[in-house]
Design an enzyme around this catalytic site. Structure first.
Site, PDB file in Angstrom:
ATOM      1  N   GLU A  59     -32.772  34.468   4.027  1.00 18.81           N
ATOM      2  CA  GLU A  59     -31.637  34.301   4.601  1.00 18.81           C
ATOM      3  C   GLU A  59     -31.639  33.158   5.888  1.00 18.81           C
ATOM      4  O   GLU A  59     -30.800  32.447   6.065  1.00 18.81           O
ATOM      5  CB  GLU A  59     -31.169  35.523   5.411  1.00 18.81           C
ATOM      6  CG  GLU A  59     -30.763  36.499   4.216  1.00 18.81           C
ATOM      7  CD  GLU A  59     -31.820  37.450   3.313  1.00 18.81           C
ATOM      8  OE1 GLU A  59     -33.043  37.013   4.045  1.00 18.81           O
ATOM      9  OE2 GLU A  59     -31.520  37.694   2.199  1.00 18.81           O
ATOM     10  N   PHE A  85     -28.373  42.070   5.664  1.00 20.84           N
ATOM     11  CA  PHE A  85     -29.417  41.210   5.240  1.00 20.84           C
ATOM     12  C   PHE A  85     -29.159  39.660   6.087  1.00 20.84           C
ATOM     13  O   PHE A  85     -29.673  38.735   5.783  1.00 20.84           O
ATOM     14  CB  PHE A  85     -29.575  40.884   3.918  1.00 20.84           C
ATOM     15  CG  PHE A  85     -29.786  42.225   3.034  1.00 20.84           C
ATOM     16  CD1 PHE A  85     -30.658  43.281   3.668  1.00 20.84           C
ATOM     17  CD2 PHE A  85     -29.105  42.414   1.842  1.00 20.84           C
ATOM     18  CE1 PHE A  85     -30.928  44.435   2.965  1.00 20.84           C
ATOM     19  CE2 PHE A  85     -29.242  43.849   1.199  1.00 20.84           C
ATOM     20  CZ  PHE A  85     -30.232  44.681   1.951  1.00 20.84           C
ATOM     21  N   HIS A 128     -26.273  47.917   4.048  1.00 24.15           N
ATOM     22  CA  HIS A 128     -25.200  47.378   3.066  1.00 24.15           C
ATOM     23  C   HIS A 128     -23.855  47.884   3.582  1.00 24.15           C
ATOM     24  O   HIS A 128     -22.784  47.718   3.196  1.00 24.15           O
ATOM     25  CB  HIS A 128     -25.059  47.905   1.605  1.00 24.15           C
ATOM     26  CG  HIS A 128     -26.279  47.534   1.092  1.00 24.15           C
ATOM     27  ND1 HIS A 128     -27.604  48.068   1.097  1.00 24.15           N
ATOM     28  CD2 HIS A 128     -26.422  46.568  -0.239  1.00 24.15           C
ATOM     29  CE1 HIS A 128     -28.350  47.421   0.160  1.00 24.15           C
ATOM     30  NE2 HIS A 128     -27.796  46.475  -0.356  1.00 24.15           N
TER      31      HIS A 128
END
Lengths: 324, 372
Positions: A59, A85, A128
């Protein structure tokens, strides 16, 4: 035509890529697969692997290379696969993406968009369902955008891609399947303007992203069940925020409530409440209230509904607001 | 750490007696080869330019240290002893290429042609970056370690997408090589075949922490095998070898054959910055060993022996160095702080209402200050 928010975002990317060769889209699984939420579906097939491609799972690498691409004149639109993330990229975003224009005394602007599906409500596993908007909004140099409707998703993503400064584009993933009848290309007020989604007189609900829909539901129920006429303001651009529209509404109704999924402490709502009390103090009949997630790590799927603000929690707070 | 020094073996070169370049390659299985020598094409004029840039770099670096001690710069990170690694690498670039330096590469940035006073803005505190990156094709000196390597990869990827035959060169250090961004940059460059040259200046220390505490391996170049690109280990104090190795990598990248990782083994003769104290972590003896391999003096010996430079040329360069040092002193001492209102001007393309309000507040404070 009727489009979901996911479909509207996909259409916005496709239309932007068709119109401007310098727009490139990349990230994890965005190419062949079309993204885990299918937001980039079909783009690689139409535009080729130079314009839409998969990257290694990195990332910081995605954000850092996007900066380099923008420096060279492209308009990268990159995806962080999930909110949780996006944190490995924070160093690149805070230390460089946000600061480059200022560091170079205005000589280098970075036209780039970092898309992040964010928020909870989809029964996901840990990491998430995060709401990181306060981290980004606190960082000078970033423009933070979050649509609440499919039409706005299209219009704001197109505007973000055409924008000459870096945009953190927060997509409310639980609303990806929300539908709206749209004529493309959708036009809407520009980045930096809030919208009054529902005019009202009794109190103002201030929301963005996933909570716009919840606030609208609460306002409808308030009218039906209690006869309260609530105004709903959709913030749309979290930073730099259109405070004038918020102040105008709070001044008119005299009562304001900020709603977000993110935790309460030092959250986005705290800033809005503080600004409203400073700028609309003389017009407020009650303190600005907040309806938010709790100050806990995001809970597991089976109990997340108790964490997430819903219309009931909003209406309870409205009742307290109206009692003043 | 032992470094194989380039051999002075005879062979075809740009002038009789010019040493060949020499470097070690990382084999596919991940081991270093013995040093091989390579011919390097450098005209007399180029050799003189290289010396001039290295000698001027040495003078500029010393002046920056002096100006820091005198208060004109807040802090400075010296390149003393690393002139060959920086100047030799930058010398291999063409005008259209891009350089991504860190705060350690002031002299490499200087060798690229950036005005030295503009470079030192970072350390004088006048602005975070004093030069226009587009004017020089040099990114701002980066402070968060290894982060700029990703910017170089992204720019190189963009150049490939646009079919521009340009190369991005980025420096980082042995300490920065431990950062995640260094790995992500190397790996992504490998995957995308990006035209990037990574030059790791292994100067032995990350502030106080020695190389052996950064990695268990004998060479940072070995990482090339792990990301599928050629790796080179070169004597960073031998400018001909550095130039030769980097030129080979730059040519490879420009041909479309992808990135290269080069470890230039050198030594930081000065402290990490002017705020650092080397006596707390290393011996004078160790530094003395490296002073013998001083890259500037070593190169000058070669050029004198080959008759490429004479006393007159050396004196000419020295005079230019003194003039540059004088200009640095004049420009950096008592340089105006600039208008504090400017801090609001470049946050976004256009000032926001919030920034306008805060600027007005500062304006009030400034006016009140003037009245008192």
């Amino acid at each position: 035509m009727e489009l979901t928010m996911a479909g509207a975002l996909n259409a916005a990317l496709r239309d932007a890529m068709r119109q401007d060769d310098s727009v490139v889209v990349y990230g994890e699984d965005v190419g062949r697969l079309g993204g885990v939420f299918r937001i980039t579906d079909g783009l690689q097939a139409e535009m080729g692997t130079d314009r839409c491609f998969d990257t290694p799972v990195a990332e910081a690498g995605i954000a850092g290379t996007a900066l380099g691409m923008a420096l060279y004149g492209l308009r990268p639109v990159v995806e962080m696969q999930f909110d949780g993330f996006s944190y490995p990229a924070l160093n690149q975003v805070i230390s460089h993406v946000a600061k480059y224009r200022n560091r170079t005394r205005g000589r280098v602007g970075l036209p780039m968009v970092i898309r992040i599906p964010y928020g909870g409500g989809i029964g996901a596993v840990e990491h998430h369902s995060e709401s990181p908007e306060a981290y980004y909004s606190h960082t000078a140099g970033l423009t933070v955008v979050s649509p609440g409707t499919p039409g706005d998703a299209y219009a704001l993503l197109r505007a973000s891609i055409a924008f000459d400064d870096p945009v953190i584009f927060l997509e409310p993933k639980r609303r990806y399947w929300l539908k709206e009848d749209l004529d493309l290309p959708v036009t809407a007020p520009p980045i930096g303007e809030a919208i009054v989604r529902r005019a009202g007189t009794a109190a103002t609900l201030i929301a963005y992203g996933p909570m716009v829909n919840t606030a609208m539901e609460a306002a409808t129920r308030a009218a039906d069940e209690s006869g309260w006429d609530l105004e709903v303001v959709d913030v749309r651009t979290l930073s730099p925020v259109d405070m004038d529209t918020l102040v105008t509404s709070a001044t008119k109704t005299g009562r304001a409530l900020v709603v977000h999924e993110a935790a309460r402490f030092a959250g986005y709502g705290a800033e809005i409440a503080a600004e409203l009390s400073e700028r609309a103090f003389g017009y407020l009949a009650a303190p600005v209230l907040r309806v938010t997630g709790f100050d806990v790590p995001y809970p597991s799927a089976k109990i997340e509904r108790h964490f997430l603000p819903d219309a009931d929690r909003i209406l309870d707070a409205v009742a307290r607001l109206l009692e003043y | 750490m032992s470094v194989e020094v380039s051999s002075a073996a005879s062979g075809p070169s740009s002038f009789p007696g010019l040493p060949k370049a020499a470097w070690q390659d990382v084999a596919a299985e991940g081991a270093l080869s013995a040093a091989q020598s390579h011919d390097v094409e450098l005209s007399t004029e180029q050799l003189r330019s290289l010396y001039r840039l290295m000698a001027l770099s040495r003078r500029v670096d010393r002046q920056a240290i002096n100006l820091t001690r005198q208060g004109a710069l807040g802090v400075f990170a010296s390149s003393h002893g690393q002139e060959a690694a920086q100047v030799g690498a930058v010398f291999a670039l063409e005008a259209e290429d891009w350089l991504f330096p860190t705060y350690r590469e002031t002299v490499g940035t200087f060798a690229r042609g950036v005005d030295v006073v503009e470079i030192l803005a970072l350390f004088s505190g006048s602005w975070h970056c004093g030069f226009d990156p587009y004017q020089y094709r040099v990114a701002p000196l980066t402070t968060p370690l290894a982060t700029q390597a990703l910017h170089a990869v992204g720019l190189a990827m963009a150049a490939r997408i646009k079919h521009d035959p340009i190369v991005a060169l980025t420096f980082f250090g042995d300490g920065a090589a431990s950062e995640g961004d260094a790995h992500e940059a190397l790996n992504m460059a490998g995957v995308f075949g990006a035209p990037v040259v990574f030059v790791v200046q292994n100067n032995g220390y990350a502030i106080s922490v020695p190389y052996r505490l950064q990695t268990k391996t004998s060479s940072i170049a070995l990482r090339a095998a792990g990301v599928g690109m050629p790796g080179i280990r070169v004597d960073g104090n031998d400018v001909i070898s550095v130039y030769g190795a980097v030129k080979t990598a730059v040519d490879r990248a420009r041909r479309g054959d992808g990135p290269t990782l080069i470890e230039a083994v050198t030594y930081r003769l000065e402290a990490h910055t002017t705020a650092d104290d080397t006596s707390r972590y290393r011996s004078d003896d160790e530094a003395a060993e490296w002073r013998v391999r001083d890259p500037v003096e070593r190169f000058l010996r070669v050029l004198r022996d080959g008759g490429v430079v004479d006393d007159a040329f050396v004196a000419e360069v020295e005079a230019e160095g003194e003039a540059t040092a004088a200009r640095m002193r004049d420009s950096l001492f008592d340089a105006p702080a600039g208008d504090p209102r400017e801090m609001f001007d470049h946050v976004y393309a256009a000032r926001t209402p919030q920034l306008d309000a805060q600027r007005a507040l500062l304006e009030q404070e400034l006016r009140a200050g003037e009245e008192h």
